[in-house]
Design a protein around this motif. Structure first.
Motif, mmCIF file in Angstrom:
data_model
loop_
_atom_site.group_PDB
_atom_site.id
_atom_site.type_symbol
_atom_site.label_atom_id
_atom_site.label_comp_id
_atom_site.label_asym_id
_atom_site.label_seq_id
_atom_site.Cartn_x
_atom_site.Cartn_y
_atom_site.Cartn_z
ATOM 1 N N GLN A 103 16.691 63.882 48.760
ATOM 2 C CA GLN A 103 15.741 64.444 47.808
ATOM 3 C C GLN A 103 15.944 63.839 46.421
ATOM 4 O O GLN A 103 17.050 63.509 46.028
ATOM 5 N N HIS A 104 14.825 63.722 45.712
ATOM 6 C CA HIS A 104 14.915 63.353 44.298
ATOM 7 C C HIS A 104 15.295 64.627 43.558
ATOM 8 O O HIS A 104 14.537 65.598 43.544
ATOM 9 N N LEU A 105 16.469 64.650 42.970
ATOM 10 C CA LEU A 105 16.965 65.874 42.354
ATOM 11 C C LEU A 105 16.618 65.920 40.870
ATOM 12 O O LEU A 105 17.079 65.108 40.088
ATOM 13 N N ASN A 106 15.792 66.889 40.534
ATOM 14 C CA ASN A 106 15.476 67.154 39.136
ATOM 15 C C ASN A 106 15.743 68.636 38.880
ATOM 16 O O ASN A 106 16.215 69.346 39.764
ATOM 17 N N ALA A 107 15.446 69.111 37.697
ATOM 18 C CA ALA A 107 15.764 70.498 37.338
ATOM 19 C C ALA A 107 15.103 71.497 38.294
ATOM 20 O O ALA A 107 15.733 72.464 38.719
ATOM 21 N N GLU A 108 13.861 71.263 38.641
ATOM 22 C CA GLU A 108 13.177 72.190 39.540
ATOM 23 C C GLU A 108 13.833 72.192 40.924
ATOM 24 O O GLU A 108 14.001 73.240 41.535
ATOM 25 N N ASN A 109 14.232 71.024 41.411
ATOM 26 C CA ASN A 109 14.912 70.965 42.711
ATOM 27 C C ASN A 109 16.234 71.723 42.672
ATOM 28 O O ASN A 109 16.585 72.422 43.614
ATOM 29 N N TYR A 110 17.001 71.575 41.585
ATOM 30 C CA TYR A 110 18.256 72.311 41.449
ATOM 31 C C TYR A 110 18.001 73.814 41.493
ATOM 32 O O TYR A 110 18.716 74.563 42.146
ATOM 33 N N GLN A 111 16.962 74.252 40.771
ATOM 34 C CA GLN A 111 16.632 75.679 40.747
ATOM 35 C C GLN A 111 16.253 76.177 42.143
ATOM 36 O O GLN A 111 16.728 77.221 42.588
ATOM 37 N N ARG A 112 15.414 75.415 42.819
ATOM 38 C CA ARG A 112 15.004 75.810 44.167
ATOM 39 C C ARG A 112 16.196 75.858 45.131
ATOM 40 O O ARG A 112 16.301 76.753 45.949
ATOM 41 N N MET A 113 17.083 74.880 45.014
ATOM 42 C CA MET A 113 18.268 74.868 45.871
ATOM 43 C C MET A 113 19.155 76.076 45.593
ATOM 44 O O MET A 113 19.677 76.705 46.522
#
Length: 132
Positions: A103-113
């Motif tokens: 996955q391309h990890l950005n702030a939204e991805n971190y939050q979702r994870m």
């Protein structure tokens, strides 16, 4: 393949440290045995099953209580053999690890994870406590 404690520590840490940056210790293994999370070694020697138990407990410990892990292992072993349960765990772990790394990890991805982690933790605890 039966190993002594020092050999077990070396083997488990080969896999554990790159993933969690945490080393298993003799006192941790003794604690897992004392609490019934890991079977007692036979004549101070640990089998392939012991290694699997120690690895699963060590990987799950950062997110679940030892009591929850113990219950989850009991449920898994009611449903399948040790070998099959461990193979399923490792397959699922590796599958999720592969998905996460791609996955391309950005702030939204971190939050979702983080949110998924919390929700999955709560669901696992609820399911485990309901099943036993």
């Amino acid at each position: 393949m039966n190993l002594y404690m020092d050999q077990v520590i070396d083997e488990v840490n080969q896999f554990l440290v790159p993933l969690t940056e945490t080393k298993i210790t003799k006192s941790m293994i003794n604690s897992y045995v004392k609490q019934g999370l890991v079977d007692r070694p036979e004549k101070k020697r640990y089998s392939k099953q012991h290694l699997a138990e120690i690895l699963v407990v060590s990987l799950m410990k950062p997110i679940l209580s030892l009591d929850t892990i113990k219950k989850a292992i009991a449920i898994a072993l009611k449903l399948d053999s040790v070998d099959k349960a461990y193979d399923q765990f490792i397959h699922a772990f590796n599958d999720e690890l592969t998905k996460t790394q791609s996955q391309h990890l950005n702030a939204e991805n971190y939050q979702r994870m983080a949110i998924r982690s919390l929700l999955y933790k709560l669901l696992v605890e609820e399911m485990v406590n309901k099943d036993l």
